[in-house]
Design an enzyme around this catalytic site. Structure first.
Site, PDB file in Angstrom:
ATOM      1  N   GLU B  60       0.821  -1.214   0.000  1.00 36.79           N
ATOM      2  CA  GLU B  60       0.000   0.000   0.000  1.00 36.79           C
ATOM      3  C   GLU B  60       0.851   1.259   0.000  1.00 36.79           C
ATOM      4  O   GLU B  60       0.527   2.240  -0.686  1.00 36.79           O
ATOM      5  CB  GLU B  60      -0.937   0.006   1.203  1.00 36.79           C
ATOM      6  CG  GLU B  60      -2.055  -1.028   1.149  1.00 36.79           C
ATOM      7  CD  GLU B  60      -1.610  -2.447   1.457  1.00 36.79           C
ATOM      8  OE1 GLU B  60      -0.443  -2.653   1.865  1.00 36.79           O
ATOM      9  OE2 GLU B  60      -2.420  -3.381   1.281  1.00 36.79           O
ATOM     10  N   HIS B 129     -11.609  -5.348   8.076  1.00 32.21           N
ATOM     11  CA  HIS B 129     -12.278  -5.119   6.791  1.00 32.21           C
ATOM     12  C   HIS B 129     -13.526  -4.248   6.942  1.00 32.21           C
ATOM     13  O   HIS B 129     -14.344  -4.192   6.028  1.00 32.21           O
ATOM     14  CB  HIS B 129     -12.673  -6.450   6.142  1.00 32.21           C
ATOM     15  CG  HIS B 129     -11.507  -7.241   5.605  1.00 32.21           C
ATOM     16  ND1 HIS B 129     -10.580  -7.840   6.417  1.00 32.21           N
ATOM     17  CD2 HIS B 129     -11.123  -7.524   4.335  1.00 32.21           C
ATOM     18  CE1 HIS B 129      -9.686  -8.471   5.660  1.00 32.21           C
ATOM     19  NE2 HIS B 129      -9.994  -8.290   4.399  1.00 32.21           N
TER      20      HIS B 129
HETATM   21  C1  LIG Z   1      -1.893  -4.977   4.317  1.00 32.75           C
HETATM   22  C2  LIG Z   1      -2.934  -5.772   3.637  1.00 32.75           C
HETATM   23  N1  LIG Z   1      -3.309  -5.403   2.399  1.00 32.75           N
HETATM   24  C3  LIG Z   1      -4.261  -6.097   1.747  1.00 32.75           C
HETATM   25  C4  LIG Z   1      -4.850  -7.165   2.325  1.00 32.75           C
HETATM   26  C5  LIG Z   1      -5.957  -7.904   1.596  1.00 32.75           C
HETATM   27  N2  LIG Z   1      -5.440  -9.221   1.256  1.00 32.75           N
HETATM   28  C6  LIG Z   1      -5.720 -10.274   2.013  1.00 32.75           C
HETATM   29  S1  LIG Z   1      -4.907 -11.614   1.528  1.00 32.75           S
HETATM   30  C7  LIG Z   1      -4.199 -10.822   0.248  1.00 32.75           C
HETATM   31  C8  LIG Z   1      -3.258 -11.537  -0.646  1.00 32.75           C
HETATM   32  C9  LIG Z   1      -2.076 -12.020   0.102  1.00 32.75           C
HETATM   33  O1  LIG Z   1      -1.327 -12.826  -0.723  1.00 32.75           O
HETATM   34  P1  LIG Z   1      -0.135 -13.687  -0.187  1.00 32.75           P
HETATM   35  O2  LIG Z   1       0.715 -12.908   0.740  1.00 32.75           O
HETATM   36  O3  LIG Z   1       0.543 -14.283  -1.353  1.00 32.75           O
HETATM   37  O4  LIG Z   1      -0.813 -14.811   0.700  1.00 32.75           O
HETATM   38  P2  LIG Z   1      -1.963 -15.853   0.295  1.00 32.75           P
HETATM   39  O5  LIG Z   1      -3.262 -15.217   0.610  1.00 32.75           O
HETATM   40  O6  LIG Z   1      -1.806 -16.190  -1.138  1.00 32.75           O
HETATM   41  O7  LIG Z   1      -1.731 -17.025   1.184  1.00 32.75           O
HETATM   42  C10 LIG Z   1      -4.616  -9.505   0.211  1.00 32.75           C
HETATM   43  C11 LIG Z   1      -4.205  -8.546  -0.800  1.00 32.75           C
HETATM   44  C12 LIG Z   1      -4.430  -7.518   3.624  1.00 32.75           C
HETATM   45  N3  LIG Z   1      -4.967  -8.554   4.274  1.00 32.75           N
HETATM   46  N4  LIG Z   1      -3.465  -6.810   4.249  1.00 32.75           N
END
Ligand SMILES: Cc1ncc(C[n+]2csc(CCOP(=O)(O)OP(=O)(O)O)c2C)c(N)n1
Lengths: 382, 326
Positions: B60, B129
């Site tokens: 972000e 959220h």
């Molecule tokens: C700081 C933040 N930004 C956005 C989100 C929304 N979000 C939740 S999971 C996710 C993707 C995360 O991907 P990754 O780190 O590869 O883990 P995965 O979910 O694939 O296990 C996002 C963008 C969040 N939880 N925290």
């Protein structure tokens, strides 16, 4: 004189011990007792079956949105099996299986996804932090815990997890930097499932592996087959031993695939092919581990079938406990939202609590217009 | 005119802004191929290409920090933060830079950009959220803050925000994305930032709200009419910064009574600022203390209890009655 190459330690390895055909590399096979191996399989299978059950609960509206962890069991359980109960475990939100292994009751985790703060309270005696949703932020807490262990002279370690997408956050890099500068006993485990919701790995980094990020922080890094629980365990064990000896942090990248949607509100058809999903399903960690256990005579078919039955019972019981808790008037009492904000509730907050209490009392004393309108039974209000 | 929900209306505004001005580009996690986790940017990647609808790595601070750089270089970036609960990661970039460049360079360098993010509760979402922390941005000199309440004003305000010469925080109440439909004119229309709207006129009490809380506020106003024969005026702020003091004060001078309603926490919240402006400009017209129906000063509870945290028509009605009988 002017330009000479600088020799950097860049021996990033890939480790696989039990391959997708359940072939074992005898040289690399870690030493684990029968009880350990059974325990590992138990928690992988428990998480897998519970995940499947939770999807149904979610579709029926009995719990909320949640991230399934199919495809992540070997990394989570494999790594968590390499630390002791006095070590610390700092998960993100896909370490469902490892949390179960660490001693979180399934019904507690159900409460978390069911919309109750009580689900984020670690059970007494469990050295874990709860699920962490703001990605990568927990890595700094793990680093701080590791630094504190070092300051205290404790021979303990911290195991923490994050996703490939999360490695793009500043917090990830800052955590690795602090942990390496202070040689904190932290093991960073990446659950590289190749996607951050819809965004593929190629949009997260312009390098070949996540493991090589370790190089620029001057710490060991390794990529392992994330569907090979023995490789995950072995790599973590090495890292834990190093950390306990005061040799600092390690970065472990487990390469896997999220075989389901990101969460129950995601539709992966928008960004990836069924063929790819199929390919990775065939590499499933449970299938090969089950065959390994059978080949070693640790768990035959009838033992596996009775384990399935045992787990089904375990899940049934946990769901029952969860539903009982979720229907409990005391747990549902909204006034509890004020209870834990500060050690002592300040006057201004006490006033807000009283305001809500009076409002709820007046409403249940009134004609019940609200209850009728929101379609809920009056019984759910305290 | 076409009937559409707020999600579609915002999508329409984004498409119109990009079609009208090629300096307008979008960036954020999942905004491209996926069309956004709430489907707000659906179709824009196919229509404008990956050069203008940019799926970014998950960071972000980098999304907002680079949007600032793009704006400085002449683009008009519209950056999406997936949920308002994660925009603390980029707050530093907004506070220390987006909000300050014009001022510290004495007008030489400016940052015309928009940060969009879904905000607010009410959809049984996970922890982090459901936040409504517009007050943080309202407390950051140099930023504008806009929160729509319906499909039509969402579209018009977003077009204005994108055209605005200053950084704008555009918070989208996610519980309204698909809550109802409204006629939205085919031709692009804008609404001036900094102007509130009287959405229901009345003479006995002024109810002031914005975003998702506007609906229960209107509901309470209807009930006051039906059950108490009270005529309530309802103001939809639309812009939190600049706050339209004139519209608020004019109404309160007429009614002598006010209740402010919002989801965000109470202390130092938007309601506190509205009350202060009323006090400053119309204290002697007041017949009763100003009341606030807001989120409490606790993190919004997990979803099993969130409805008790959120303002609802009953709470507003009760506050209005107390104010009327003071
Ligand atoms: C700081 C933040 N930004 C956005 C989100 C929304 N979000 C939740 S999971 C996710 C993707 C995360 O991907 P990754 O780190 O590869 O883990 P995965 O979910 O694939 O296990 C996002 C963008 C969040 N939880 N925290």
């Amino acid at each position: 004189m002017p330009r000479t190459p600088i020799q950097l330690p860049t021996n990033i390895e890939y480790l696989s011990i039990l391959d997708e055909n359940a072939q074992i590399d005898k040289q690399l096979e870690p030493i684990l007792s029968t009880a350990d191996l059974k325990r590992m399989y138990h928690f992988m299978l428990l998480a897998r079956r519970a995940d499947e059950r939770m999807l149904k609960l979610q579709r029926q509206g009995r719990i909320g949105t949640f991230p399934q962890s199919l495809g992540h069991e070997a990394i989570s359980v494999g790594a968590a099996s390499a630390i002791g109960s006095s070590d610390w475990h700092v998960p993100a939100y896909r370490e469902f299986s490892g949390m179960l292994l660490r001693g979180w009751p399934l019904e507690t985790l159900l409460l978390y996804w069911g919309g109750f703060e009580e689900g984020a309270r670690p059970p007494d005696g469990v050295n874990d932090l709860p699920y962490c949703v703001p990605v990568a932020s927990q890595l700094l807490h793990a680093t701080g815990i590791g630094m504190a262990m070092k300051i205290a002279g404790d021979k303990k370690v911290v195991l923490t997890f994050f996703g490939d997408g999360s490695s793009s956050e500043g917090d990830f890099h800052e955590a690795l930097n602090f942990a390496s500068v202070f040689q904190a006993p932290v093991i960073f485990v990446c659950q590289n499932n190749q996607f951050a919701i819809s965004v593929p790995l190629s949009r997260q980094m312009h390098c070949a592996t996540l493991a090589q990020r370790a190089v620029s922080y001057g710490i060991p890094g390794i990529r392992v087959d994330g569907n090979d629980i023995l490789a995950v365990y072995a790599a973590t064990k090495e890292a834990v031993d190093r950390a306990r000896q005061g040799l600092g942090p390690t970065l472990i990248e487990g390469l896997t695939y999220r075989t389901t949607a990101h969460t129950t509100s995601d539709d992966p058809k928008k960004y990836r092919s069924p063929e790819e999903e199929q390919l990775w399903s065939s590499r499933d960690a449970l299938i090969r581990f089950r065959r390994y256990l059978a080949d070693r005579g640790i768990m035959d078919e009838s033992a596996r079938i009775s384990l399935e039955a045992e787990i089904e019972q375990e899940i049934k019981e946990a769901v029952r406990k969860f539903e009982e808790a979720a229907g409990d008037k005391e747990l549902l009492n909204p006034l509890h939202m004020f209870d834990y904000l500060y050690a002592e509730t300040p006057e201004f907050l006490e006033r807000q609590r009283n305001e809500l209490q009076q409002f709820l009392a007046s409403r249940s004393a009134g004609p019940g217009r609200m209850e009728a309108k929101s379609g809920e039974s009056a019984g759910r209000d305290p | 005119m076409a009937e559409m929900n707020m999600a579609k209306a915002i999508n329409k505004a984004l498409g119109e802004a990009m079609a009208a001005d090629e300096r307008v580009i979008m960036l954020g996690a999942d905004v491209g191929v996926n069309g956004g986790v709430f489907r707000i940017t659906e179709g824009l990647y196919a229509r404008f290409g990956e050069g203008r609808v940019i799926d970014t790595p998950l960071a972000e601070s980098a999304i907002i920090g680079t949007a600032i750089g793009m704006a400085i270089y002449g683009l008009r970036p519209v950056a999406e933060i997936q949920f308002a609960g994660f925009d603390y990661y980029n707050y530093h970039q907004l506070e220390s830079h987006a909000a300050r460049f014009r001022n510290r360079t004495r007008g030489r360098i400016t940052v015309p950009m928009v940060m969009r993010a879904p905000c607010g509760g009410g959809i049984r979402a996970l922890e982090h959220h459901s936040e409504s922390r517009e007050a943080i941005y309202a407390h950051t000199p140099g930023l504008k803050v806009v929160i729509p309440s319906s499909p039509r004003n969402a579209r018009a305000l977003l077009l204005s925000a994108i055209q605005d010469p200053d950084p704008v925080i555009y918070y989208e109440p996610k519980s309204l994305y698909r809550a109802f439909k409204e006629d939205v004119p085919d031709q692009p229309e804008t609404l001036p930032l900094g102007q509130a709207r009287v959405v229901r006129s009345g003479s006995d009490i002024t109810l002031i709200s914005y975003g998702a809380s506007l609906r229960p506020t209107l509901e309470a106003a209807e009930q006051l009419q039906e059950e108490d024969g009270v005529s309530a005026e309802v103001i939809d702020l639309l812009s939190i910064v600049p706050l339209d003091t004139v519209t608020i004060v004019t109404s309160v001078k007429k009614t002598g009574r006010a209740v402010v309603v919002h989801e965000g926490p109470r202390s130092c919240g938007i309601g506190a600022e509205v009350a202060a402006r009323i006090n400053e400009d119309s204290l002697l017209y007041l017949e009763a203390p100003i009341k606030r129906i807001t989120g409490y000063d606790v993190p919004i509870p997990y979803f099993s209890k969130e409805k008790y945290f959120l303002p609802d028509a009953d709470k507003i009605l009760q506050a209005a009655r107390q104010t009327l009988s003071f």
